[in-house]
Scaffold this motif. Structure first.
Motif, PDB file in Angstrom:
ATOM      1  N   GLY A  78      45.885  33.235  29.344  1.00 32.05           N
ATOM      2  CA  GLY A  78      46.937  32.461  28.695  1.00 32.05           C
ATOM      3  C   GLY A  78      47.521  31.483  29.680  1.00 32.05           C
ATOM      4  O   GLY A  78      48.475  30.772  29.378  1.00 32.05           O
ATOM      5  N   SER A  79      46.934  31.436  30.878  1.00 26.64           N
ATOM      6  CA  SER A  79      47.471  30.618  31.961  1.00 26.64           C
ATOM      7  C   SER A  79      46.376  30.349  32.984  1.00 26.64           C
ATOM      8  O   SER A  79      45.353  31.039  33.012  1.00 26.64           O
ATOM      9  CB  SER A  79      48.629  31.369  32.631  1.00 26.64           C
ATOM     10  N   ALA A  80      46.627  29.364  33.834  1.00 29.95           N
ATOM     11  CA  ALA A  80      45.726  29.091  34.957  1.00 29.95           C
ATOM     12  C   ALA A  80      46.240  29.759  36.231  1.00 29.95           C
ATOM     13  O   ALA A  80      45.656  29.598  37.294  1.00 29.95           O
ATOM     14  CB  ALA A  80      45.602  27.583  35.169  1.00 29.95           C
ATOM     15  N   ARG A  81      47.300  30.541  36.126  1.00 37.45           N
ATOM     16  CA  ARG A  81      47.864  31.217  37.304  1.00 37.45           C
ATOM     17  C   ARG A  81      47.648  32.721  37.207  1.00 37.45           C
ATOM     18  O   ARG A  81      47.440  33.263  36.129  1.00 37.45           O
ATOM     19  CB  ARG A  81      49.348  30.901  37.461  1.00 37.45           C
ATOM     20  N   GLY A  82      47.671  33.380  38.354  1.00 36.73           N
ATOM     21  CA  GLY A  82      47.528  34.834  38.393  1.00 36.73           C
ATOM     22  C   GLY A  82      46.138  35.314  38.036  1.00 36.73           C
ATOM     23  O   GLY A  82      45.983  36.408  37.496  1.00 36.73           O
ATOM     24  N   LEU A  83      45.132  34.524  38.362  1.00 45.09           N
ATOM     25  CA  LEU A  83      43.769  34.889  37.983  1.00 45.09           C
ATOM     26  C   LEU A  83      43.167  35.942  38.905  1.00 45.09           C
ATOM     27  O   LEU A  83      43.373  35.917  40.120  1.00 45.09           O
ATOM     28  CB  LEU A  83      42.864  33.656  37.995  1.00 45.09           C
ATOM     29  N   VAL A  84      42.418  36.846  38.308  1.00 45.12           N
ATOM     30  CA  VAL A  84      41.584  37.796  39.034  1.00 45.12           C
ATOM     31  C   VAL A  84      40.202  37.742  38.405  1.00 45.12           C
ATOM     32  O   VAL A  84      40.050  37.372  37.234  1.00 45.12           O
ATOM     33  CB  VAL A  84      42.131  39.243  39.010  1.00 45.12           C
ATOM     34  N   VAL A  85      39.198  38.092  39.183  1.00 42.83           N
ATOM     35  CA  VAL A  85      37.836  38.147  38.658  1.00 42.83           C
ATOM     36  C   VAL A  85      37.261  39.525  38.962  1.00 42.83           C
ATOM     37  O   VAL A  85      37.439  40.051  40.066  1.00 42.83           O
ATOM     38  CB  VAL A  85      36.954  37.004  39.214  1.00 42.83           C
ATOM     39  N   LEU A  86      36.620  40.115  37.965  1.00 45.77           N
ATOM     40  CA  LEU A  86      35.992  41.431  38.094  1.00 45.77           C
ATOM     41  C   LEU A  86      34.493  41.272  37.899  1.00 45.77           C
ATOM     42  O   LEU A  86      34.059  40.624  36.943  1.00 45.77           O
ATOM     43  CB  LEU A  86      36.520  42.389  37.031  1.00 45.77           C
ATOM     44  N   ARG A  87      33.718  41.869  38.790  1.00 45.76           N
ATOM     45  CA  ARG A  87      32.264  41.929  38.596  1.00 45.76           C
ATOM     46  C   ARG A  87      31.946  43.317  38.057  1.00 45.76           C
ATOM     47  O   ARG A  87      32.365  44.317  38.643  1.00 45.76           O
ATOM     48  CB  ARG A  87      31.534  41.665  39.911  1.00 45.76           C
ATOM     49  N   LEU A  98      35.285  39.162  17.785  1.00 45.89           N
ATOM     50  CA  LEU A  98      34.770  40.128  16.813  1.00 45.89           C
ATOM     51  C   LEU A  98      33.268  40.367  16.919  1.00 45.89           C
ATOM     52  O   LEU A  98      32.679  41.017  16.066  1.00 45.89           O
ATOM     53  CB  LEU A  98      35.135  39.708  15.374  1.00 45.89           C
ATOM     54  N   VAL A  99      32.641  39.865  17.985  1.00 45.48           N
ATOM     55  CA  VAL A  99      31.194  40.014  18.179  1.00 45.48           C
ATOM     56  C   VAL A  99      30.949  40.876  19.411  1.00 45.48           C
ATOM     57  O   VAL A  99      31.528  40.624  20.471  1.00 45.48           O
ATOM     58  CB  VAL A  99      30.527  38.631  18.372  1.00 45.48           C
ATOM     59  N   PRO A 100      30.088  41.892  19.338  1.00 45.44           N
ATOM     60  CA  PRO A 100      29.779  42.680  20.528  1.00 45.44           C
ATOM     61  C   PRO A 100      28.954  41.846  21.518  1.00 45.44           C
ATOM     62  O   PRO A 100      27.991  41.191  21.123  1.00 45.44           O
ATOM     63  CB  PRO A 100      28.971  43.861  20.009  1.00 45.44           C
ATOM     64  N   VAL A 101      29.369  41.880  22.779  1.00 45.54           N
ATOM     65  CA  VAL A 101      28.665  41.159  23.843  1.00 45.54           C
ATOM     66  C   VAL A 101      28.572  42.061  25.066  1.00 45.54           C
ATOM     67  O   VAL A 101      29.277  43.061  25.169  1.00 45.54           O
ATOM     68  CB  VAL A 101      29.372  39.827  24.208  1.00 45.54           C
ATOM     69  N   ARG A 102      27.711  41.690  26.016  1.00 47.66           N
ATOM     70  CA  ARG A 102      27.568  42.416  27.273  1.00 47.66           C
ATOM     71  C   ARG A 102      28.348  41.674  28.351  1.00 47.66           C
ATOM     72  O   ARG A 102      28.156  40.481  28.541  1.00 47.66           O
ATOM     73  CB  ARG A 102      26.100  42.516  27.666  1.00 47.66           C
ATOM     74  N   LEU A 103      29.205  42.387  29.054  1.00 49.69           N
ATOM     75  CA  LEU A 103      30.081  41.801  30.062  1.00 49.69           C
ATOM     76  C   LEU A 103      29.545  42.067  31.457  1.00 49.69           C
ATOM     77  O   LEU A 103      29.255  43.212  31.799  1.00 49.69           O
ATOM     78  CB  LEU A 103      31.480  42.413  29.928  1.00 49.69           C
ATOM     79  N   ARG A 104      29.428  41.021  32.276  1.00 47.93           N
ATOM     80  CA  ARG A 104      29.066  41.188  33.685  1.00 47.93           C
ATOM     81  C   ARG A 104      30.125  40.619  34.610  1.00 47.93           C
ATOM     82  O   ARG A 104      30.212  40.995  35.769  1.00 47.93           O
ATOM     83  CB  ARG A 104      27.703  40.583  33.988  1.00 47.93           C
ATOM     84  N   GLU A 105      30.957  39.693  34.090  1.00 47.18           N
ATOM     85  CA  GLU A 105      32.059  39.147  34.885  1.00 47.18           C
ATOM     86  C   GLU A 105      33.222  38.835  33.958  1.00 47.18           C
ATOM     87  O   GLU A 105      33.025  38.272  32.884  1.00 47.18           O
ATOM     88  CB  GLU A 105      31.625  37.873  35.609  1.00 47.18           C
TER      89      GLU A 105
END
Length: 124
Positions: A78-87, A98-105
């Protein structure tokens, strides 16, 4: 249980609320050994903590607000601040638009990104 609010730009907050993706329906929460992330109806994930291979603060640019992704890489913000990235390894199944997807990042905008990383046991 630890709960973390998504960060929102003031201009985007009313749009997100009208679209069912506002702060009351969004956030990240560590429940037992699972990280639960949601942004209203548009994104829901239950990521095993053991599948989070890396987590760090992220200062990269964003190209939009809301839920965006392709090829296993998703931005929930909801913002460009406070970002983190998870692998995420191995990839896990989540629901985006509403669509199932595979998450890698997963990139998230959070109000307290440093506290979130500490709660994941990944120092800032």
């Amino acid at each position: 249980m630890s709960t973390f609010a998504l960060s929102y730009e003031n201009w985007f907050r009313p749009i997100a609320v009208c679209c069912g993706m506002g702060p009351a329906r969004s956030g990240a929460e560590i429940v037992g050994e699972v990280l639960k992330v949601r942004m209203g109806w548009a994104f829901r994930a239950g990521i095993p903590l053991s599948s989070i291979a890396a987590a760090r603060a992220d200062s990269g640019p964003v190209s939009g607000w809301g839920v965006h992704g392709f090829g296993g890489r998703w931005l929930v913000n909801g913002s460009a601040r406070g970002l983190v990235v998870l692998r995420v390894e191995p990839r896990c199944r989540v629901t985006a638009a509403l669509v199932p997807v595979r998450l890698r990042e997963l990139r998230l905008s959070l109000e307290r990104p440093e506290e979130f990383l500490v709660a994941l046991d990944r120092p800032v």
